[in-house]
Design an enzyme around this catalytic site. Sequence first.
Site, PDB file in Angstrom:
ATOM      1  CE1 TYR A 133      -3.496  -2.494   0.281  1.00 18.39           C
ATOM      2  CE2 TYR A 133      -3.694  -2.155   2.557  1.00 18.39           C
ATOM      3  CZ  TYR A 133      -4.151  -2.648   1.441  1.00 18.39           C
ATOM      4  OH  TYR A 133      -5.156  -3.748   1.415  1.00 18.39           O
ATOM      5  CB  THR A 166       5.427  -6.179   7.312  1.00 16.50           C
ATOM      6  OG1 THR A 166       5.292  -4.856   7.989  1.00 16.50           O
ATOM      7  CG2 THR A 166       5.689  -7.176   8.439  1.00 16.50           C
ATOM      8  CD  GLU A 248      -9.003 -10.050   8.608  1.00 12.44           C
ATOM      9  OE1 GLU A 248      -9.890 -10.654   8.205  1.00 12.44           O
ATOM     10  OE2 GLU A 248      -8.340 -10.288   9.372  1.00 12.44           O
TER      11      GLU A 248
END
Lengths: 395, 364
Positions: A133, A166, A248
């Site tokens: 993102y 990540t 989420e």
Amino acid sequence: MATLPAHDMGSAANAFRAEVRTWLAKNWTPENQAAHRRKPFKERGWDAEFSKLMGRDGWIGVGWPRKFGGQGCSVTEQLAFVTEMANSGAPVQAHSTGESIVAQALFKHGTQEQQDEWLPAIRRGERSFALGYSEPEAGSDLAALRTRAVRDGDHWVVNGQKLWSTGGDKAEYIWLAVRTDPEAKKHAGISVLIVDLHSPGVTLRPSLALYGKTFSAQFYDNVRVPATNMVGAVNDGWKVITDALAAERVMIGGTRMAGIERAFDRLTEYLKTAVVGGKALRNDPVVRDRIGALAADIEIARQFQMRNSRLIEQGKVPLHEAAVGKVFASELQERLGQAALDILGTRGLLSEDAEGAPLGEMEQLLRHSIMGMIGGGTNEIQRNVIAQRGLDLPR
Amino acid sequence: MDVRLTSEQSLLRDSAAKFVAAAGPKVARGFRGQSPGFAPARLREAGELGWLGILVPEANGGLGLGLTELALVLQQAGRGLVCEPIGLAAISAAALAQGPKLHPMLERAMSGAALIVPALQEGAHGDEPSAPRTRLARSQGSLRVTGRKMFVCAGGADGFLVSAMGPDGPVLCLVERDAPGCMLAATQTVDGRSLFTLDLADTPANLVSPHPGSRDAAETLHHLALIALSAELLGVMERAQEITFDYLRIRKQFGKLIGSFQALQHQAVNIYIRTEAVRSLVFQIAANNEPFGIDPALAIAVKAKASEDALVVTQTCIQLHGGIGFTDEHDIGLYLKRAMLLSSLFGNVAAQRRRYAAGMNLSA
Ligand SMILES: Cc1cc2nc3c(=O)[nH]c(=O)nc-3n(C[C@H](O)[C@H](O)[C@H](O)COP(=O)(O)OP(=O)(O)OC[C@H]3O[C@@H](n4cnc5c(N)ncnc54)[C@H](O)[C@@H]3O)c2cc1C
């Protein structure tokens, strides 16, 4: 001082949690754990083999609808599950992004072919994803992203740069937000692609993050992505991204809470025997006050979690409620980190890989806690959401 | 809010700033995980500039200056994340210079040819400096010391100023690195610097004379260390804050400079206020105390305040940076890690407060 009492999540979730524990006792043995801890700190948490083992025994996608091969667990049961997994310290990162963000988006926005292609493999623990993102100019203002995708026959051609993914150095695929219409208003020209990170034209630059693990920048130079890898309609990506995130948030929060509880338990464990100046540290009134305050805050954070999962079960999307939970829990995590440093004293400084660091990763807790206040939308942005959406204050 | 300085003090600060200009985050990064973790030549340079003898009387070859001057130098060292242990070396040299006779080690300690550092801490939670568990005894006509010191900044050190309990009370003694029975074990810290456990087993030692006005050389050295570390922490906070404010002036999101968001302005002001509070505390105490007659309550108070605020300030700095502050490549994280190290040495905020409270007579 004992460890925190287990959180009562209702009888179904409590029973489910017991099942998870039984599986973990067999498959995440003290020997496994010791072997995992022998890895350098930055390698911990990600283990493709363990993900396959979980997949084999049906522990990936427990919350997925049955028609996609999941167990159709309630949100509360899922919360019990992620909390238990995180509490155990078992490595789940190799599959967690695919299982959560990617799968959620595929349920709602994927074509039949996409669902057939990706979901079973994710469920078996055979597909790993990173999230693409953020960009140099698009962080909090994610919709300002500029990585371009241009249609060329049955492919999209991607050019641009992403930051801080990540697990980007370990994942096979990236869930990539791209701009497909530069003329449209900024939220309206975004689409989502699944990109093979081994495609020609992708350059990966891993770097170390402050908390001792890696994240990766990626450079895209005319990377060709099959058009069938676009999830959702062209230029409808903002909706795909926000839907997946909303679904989420609670699970991410569950993982965070488990980390907090685990660290808290280790701290109280340490206090059982710590002696300062001939006196048991656990009897120090200041220490007791701090431990008590933290324990109370942990209970509160759990209640925020439960409230959010109930909202989802009622078919609502917690937005400012989720933000409240995130702000509270991440700041609790920081307070816990500070308390740990204070209580451990100079010993708390020993780095995570140091031989004889008393509680393993305690020092790292504080650095990690700052991540919680930045990653997943900074706390300033969360507070803006709470003020404007929750409290209806003027913009 | 500048501290009012004499022209000599301004000169000293400027020369320290010049020294520091050749240090900085890039150099500090290079020393991570290295042994000894600093450049011995730079330590000697600090010696040539007189800083290692800054508190040593002129008659003994030092600059004969006071705590304000020490703080000015160490504040700069903190700003530049200097890795050479200037503060620890300077206070150790000062401690060696208090006896009636010239200490044989003093000249080398002042020039930086030899590095002597304090070895006072025995536990992770700060200690009562006048009650060390390490023992000093006379055997076969010579003095021997036995015990364990922890978290010693022993990288590159040639000797240690060890606090020990002697037959007549606490004393400070010099132990040489190569003395028999002297063992060092290193552990890596978050800052990339090693801290050492120093084990002493019947190790030859020499007494260090206390300052004529003080009864306990170990305790006065401990308090001096608290001031030195606080001054260095002040520099760390100041520089981290400047880097952050500069970033708020250039980073844009949502089409605006992020420094224009009031949510960030208020956080910026909060850390500014904390930094100013530490600055005024450090320089007030420095101006009103003699190096070997520091009011213990003030030394403890300033280390408590600086330790706490440096962590809050550097953490906030990272938060204000967003993701970039969380990368290891960015300098701001080095300031957090240095703050974590210095905050905890010789006792963190909790340890200082505990000692402060213990020292107050709270009974009716
Ligand atoms: C450990 C870690 C892991 C990450 N993993 C991933 C990943 O896997 N994939 C990915 O895509 N990204 C990842 N990120 C990036 C993360 O999502 C961004 O860092 C985050 O969105 C903030 O963006 P930024 O870093 O550009 O900060 P900026 O947006 O530049 O923010 C800088 C500061 O300005 C503040 N600010 C910005 N706008 C406002 C406003 N309107 N009002 C008030 N304050 C404001 C912020 O709160 C912050 O304090 C990760 C980040 C971290 C720290």
